[in-house]
Design a protein around this motif. Structure first.
Motif, PDB file in Angstrom:
ATOM      1  N   GLN A  31       0.835  -1.130  -0.057  1.00 43.57           N
ATOM      2  CA  GLN A  31       0.032  -0.100  -0.079  1.00 43.57           C
ATOM      3  C   GLN A  31       0.808   1.040  -0.140  1.00 43.57           C
ATOM      4  N   THR A  32       1.843   1.175   0.741  1.00 41.51           N
ATOM      5  CA  THR A  32       2.935   2.310   1.018  1.00 41.51           C
ATOM      6  C   THR A  32       3.528   2.738  -0.661  1.00 41.51           C
ATOM      7  N   TYR A  33       3.927   1.443  -1.150  1.00 40.20           N
ATOM      8  CA  TYR A  33       4.416   1.630  -2.530  1.00 40.20           C
ATOM      9  C   TYR A  33       3.706   2.297  -3.593  1.00 40.20           C
ATOM     10  N   GLY A  34       2.455   1.735  -3.426  1.00 40.85           N
ATOM     11  CA  GLY A  34       1.233   2.060  -4.466  1.00 40.85           C
ATOM     12  C   GLY A  34       0.834   3.505  -4.381  1.00 40.85           C
ATOM     13  N   GLU A  35       0.616   3.988  -3.037  1.00 35.73           N
ATOM     14  CA  GLU A  35       0.141   5.520  -2.760  1.00 35.73           C
ATOM     15  C   GLU A  35       1.105   6.414  -2.722  1.00 35.73           C
ATOM     16  N   LEU A  36       2.468   6.145  -2.430  1.00 34.44           N
ATOM     17  CA  LEU A  36       3.265   7.072  -2.323  1.00 34.44           C
ATOM     18  C   LEU A  36       4.569   6.833  -3.252  1.00 34.44           C
ATOM     19  N   PRO A  37       4.488   6.769  -4.590  1.00 31.96           N
ATOM     20  CA  PRO A  37       5.465   6.396  -5.488  1.00 31.96           C
ATOM     21  C   PRO A  37       6.629   7.341  -5.499  1.00 31.96           C
ATOM     22  N   GLN A  38       6.537   8.509  -4.733  1.00 26.39           N
ATOM     23  CA  GLN A  38       7.699   9.684  -4.814  1.00 26.39           C
ATOM     24  C   GLN A  38       8.603   9.105  -3.649  1.00 26.39           C
ATOM     25  N   ILE A  39       8.149   8.499  -2.692  1.00 25.61           N
ATOM     26  CA  ILE A  39       9.010   7.851  -1.711  1.00 25.61           C
ATOM     27  C   ILE A  39       9.947   6.782  -2.055  1.00 25.61           C
ATOM     28  N   LYS A  40      11.308   6.626  -1.752  1.00 27.96           N
ATOM     29  CA  LYS A  40      12.272   5.813  -2.218  1.00 27.96           C
ATOM     30  C   LYS A  40      11.994   4.625  -1.026  1.00 27.96           C
ATOM     31  N   LEU A  41      11.228   3.390  -1.552  1.00 27.26           N
ATOM     32  CA  LEU A  41      10.922   2.467  -0.443  1.00 27.26           C
ATOM     33  C   LEU A  41      12.029   1.403  -0.512  1.00 27.26           C
ATOM     34  N   VAL A  42      12.394   0.982   0.658  1.00 24.15           N
ATOM     35  CA  VAL A  42      13.695   0.103   0.755  1.00 24.15           C
ATOM     36  C   VAL A  42      13.102  -1.008   1.745  1.00 24.15           C
ATOM     37  N   PRO A  43      13.237  -2.317   1.609  1.00 23.62           N
ATOM     38  CA  PRO A  43      12.790  -3.425   2.372  1.00 23.62           C
ATOM     39  C   PRO A  43      14.087  -3.505   3.193  1.00 23.62           C
ATOM     40  N   VAL A  44      13.816  -3.870   4.582  1.00 17.61           N
ATOM     41  CA  VAL A  44      14.881  -4.249   5.487  1.00 17.61           C
ATOM     42  C   VAL A  44      14.567  -5.592   6.008  1.00 17.61           C
ATOM     43  N   HIS A  45      15.915  -6.381   5.878  1.00 19.64           N
ATOM     44  CA  HIS A  45      15.499  -7.732   6.641  1.00 19.64           C
ATOM     45  C   HIS A  45      16.292  -7.833   7.832  1.00 19.64           C
ATOM     46  N   ASN A  46      15.560  -7.647   9.034  1.00 27.08           N
ATOM     47  CA  ASN A  46      16.306  -7.737  10.526  1.00 27.08           C
ATOM     48  C   ASN A  46      16.585  -9.086  10.724  1.00 27.08           C
ATOM     49  N   GLU A  47      17.684  -9.364  10.884  1.00 29.22           N
ATOM     50  CA  GLU A  47      17.796 -11.003  11.521  1.00 29.22           C
ATOM     51  C   GLU A  47      17.365 -11.138  12.517  1.00 29.22           C
ATOM     52  N   PHE A  48      16.943 -10.303  13.517  1.00 26.06           N
ATOM     53  CA  PHE A  48      16.425 -10.420  14.940  1.00 26.06           C
ATOM     54  C   PHE A  48      14.930 -11.100  14.642  1.00 26.06           C
ATOM     55  N   VAL A  49      14.357 -10.436  13.559  1.00 27.49           N
ATOM     56  CA  VAL A  49      13.031 -10.787  13.393  1.00 27.49           C
ATOM     57  C   VAL A  49      12.635 -12.326  13.027  1.00 27.49           C
ATOM     58  N   ALA A  50      13.574 -12.972  12.180  1.00 26.92           N
ATOM     59  CA  ALA A  50      13.452 -14.331  11.772  1.00 26.92           C
ATOM     60  C   ALA A  50      14.739 -14.472  11.050  1.00 26.92           C
ATOM     61  N   THR A  51      15.102 -15.825  11.162  1.00 21.63           N
ATOM     62  CA  THR A  51      16.377 -16.153  10.460  1.00 21.63           C
ATOM     63  C   THR A  51      16.042 -16.689   9.261  1.00 21.63           C
ATOM     64  N   MET A  52      14.867 -17.098   8.864  1.00 22.48           N
ATOM     65  CA  MET A  52      14.589 -17.551   7.385  1.00 22.48           C
ATOM     66  C   MET A  52      13.976 -16.230   6.692  1.00 22.48           C
ATOM     67  N   GLN A  53      14.525 -16.220   5.410  1.00 23.92           N
ATOM     68  CA  GLN A  53      14.235 -14.971   4.849  1.00 23.92           C
ATOM     69  C   GLN A  53      13.142 -15.409   3.490  1.00 23.92           C
ATOM     70  N   ASP A  54      12.408 -16.439   3.704  1.00 26.14           N
ATOM     71  CA  ASP A  54      11.392 -16.792   2.885  1.00 26.14           C
ATOM     72  C   ASP A  54      10.394 -15.488   2.720  1.00 26.14           C
ATOM     73  N   TYR A  55       9.953 -14.919   3.793  1.00 25.62           N
ATOM     74  CA  TYR A  55       8.996 -14.003   3.599  1.00 25.62           C
ATOM     75  C   TYR A  55       9.305 -12.912   2.893  1.00 25.62           C
ATOM     76  N   MET A  56      10.590 -12.727   2.621  1.00 25.12           N
ATOM     77  CA  MET A  56      11.134 -11.390   2.074  1.00 25.12           C
ATOM     78  C   MET A  56      10.542 -11.522   0.622  1.00 25.12           C
TER      79      MET A  56
END
Length: 235
Positions: free
Chosen positions: A133-158
């Motif tokens: 939603q953020t990506y679709g509604e605010l295209p002017q923003i440079k959106l960057v995903p962050v994988h925090n290893e503390f959240v989960a060790t597996m990156q499948d959800y990325m």
């Protein structure tokens, strides 16, 4: 985040996934690099960031119109200060709604200010929906995903948090061991001061800080490349 003047929003609609630690290290990275920087603590019930960086953090409140105006005026002020926002989960939806309503991203763009959102990913489907939603509604923003290893060790959800530019990798934020976590959470602890005091040494914490700072520096290069690709496409 950028070497140009920027507003960097560290965000997620979820609790306890590392927003404050990432905002804190990002602010110290900028300060260590010789840039003027200020962080805004948008956590109504928890001002942890202010507690760690009182000289470089301002408390912000968007519950009132006056507070909203004060914050947004600071963000787009005519200065050379880099801005970092630690956006608490309680303020997440309202903050981005306000950005859309007042056209902050467009005004920042007009003034030559990059607006970047470091969105911390997690396995909850609600986060993926907020990201899209953020990506679709605010295209002017440079959106960057962050994988925090503390959240989960597996990156499948990325896979649910694709980078706006195909092939661009997410920011990888390394996990702190319980011992190191207890060290960095001590009152008055500074990552930059630690690097200076232990210059030439190779402690575990020293290597962790260096790894985080390298991630931020490489992100700057990726954002610069993204901008260059965009300008070539427009031509």
């Amino acid at each position: 985040m950028s070497r140009r003047k920027s507003i960097t929003i560290v965000c997620s609609p979820r609790q306890r996934i590392g927003k404050t630690l990432i905002a804190r290290t990002l602010t110290e990275f900028m300060l260590a690099d010789g840039r003027a920087a200020i962080a805004f603590d948008l956590n109504p019930n928890n001002t942890a960031l202010y507690g760690f960086l009182p000289r470089n953090t301002a408390r912000a409140d968007i519950a009132t119109t006056r507070g909203q105006m004060a914050l947004f005026d600071e963000l787009i002020a005519e200065d050379d200060v880099m801005k970092v926002i630690d956006l608490g989960d309680e303020a997440f939806e309202k903050f981005f709604t306000l950005i859309r309503q007042i056209g902050l991203a467009e005004e920042a763009q007009r003034r030559g200010i990059d607006v970047i959102a470091l969105f911390i990913a997690d396995p909850d489907p609600r986060s993926a929906r907020s990201y899209a939603q953020t990506y679709g509604e605010l295209p002017q923003i440079k959106l960057v995903p962050v994988h925090n290893e503390f959240v989960a060790t597996m990156q499948d959800y990325m896979e649910s948090f694709p980078a706006p530019v195909p092939g661009e990798r997410p920011v990888r934020f390394p996990v702190l061991s319980p011992f190191l976590k207890s060290v960095v959470e001590r009152p008055g602890f500074s990552f930059d001061d630690y690097l200076e005091r232990h210059a030439g040494q190779r402690t575990e914490l020293h290597e962790w800080i260096e790894r985080v700072f390298v991630e931020f520096r490489e992100l700057e290069l990726r954002l610069l490349l993204r901008e260059l690709k965009g300008s070539i496409t427009l031509r």
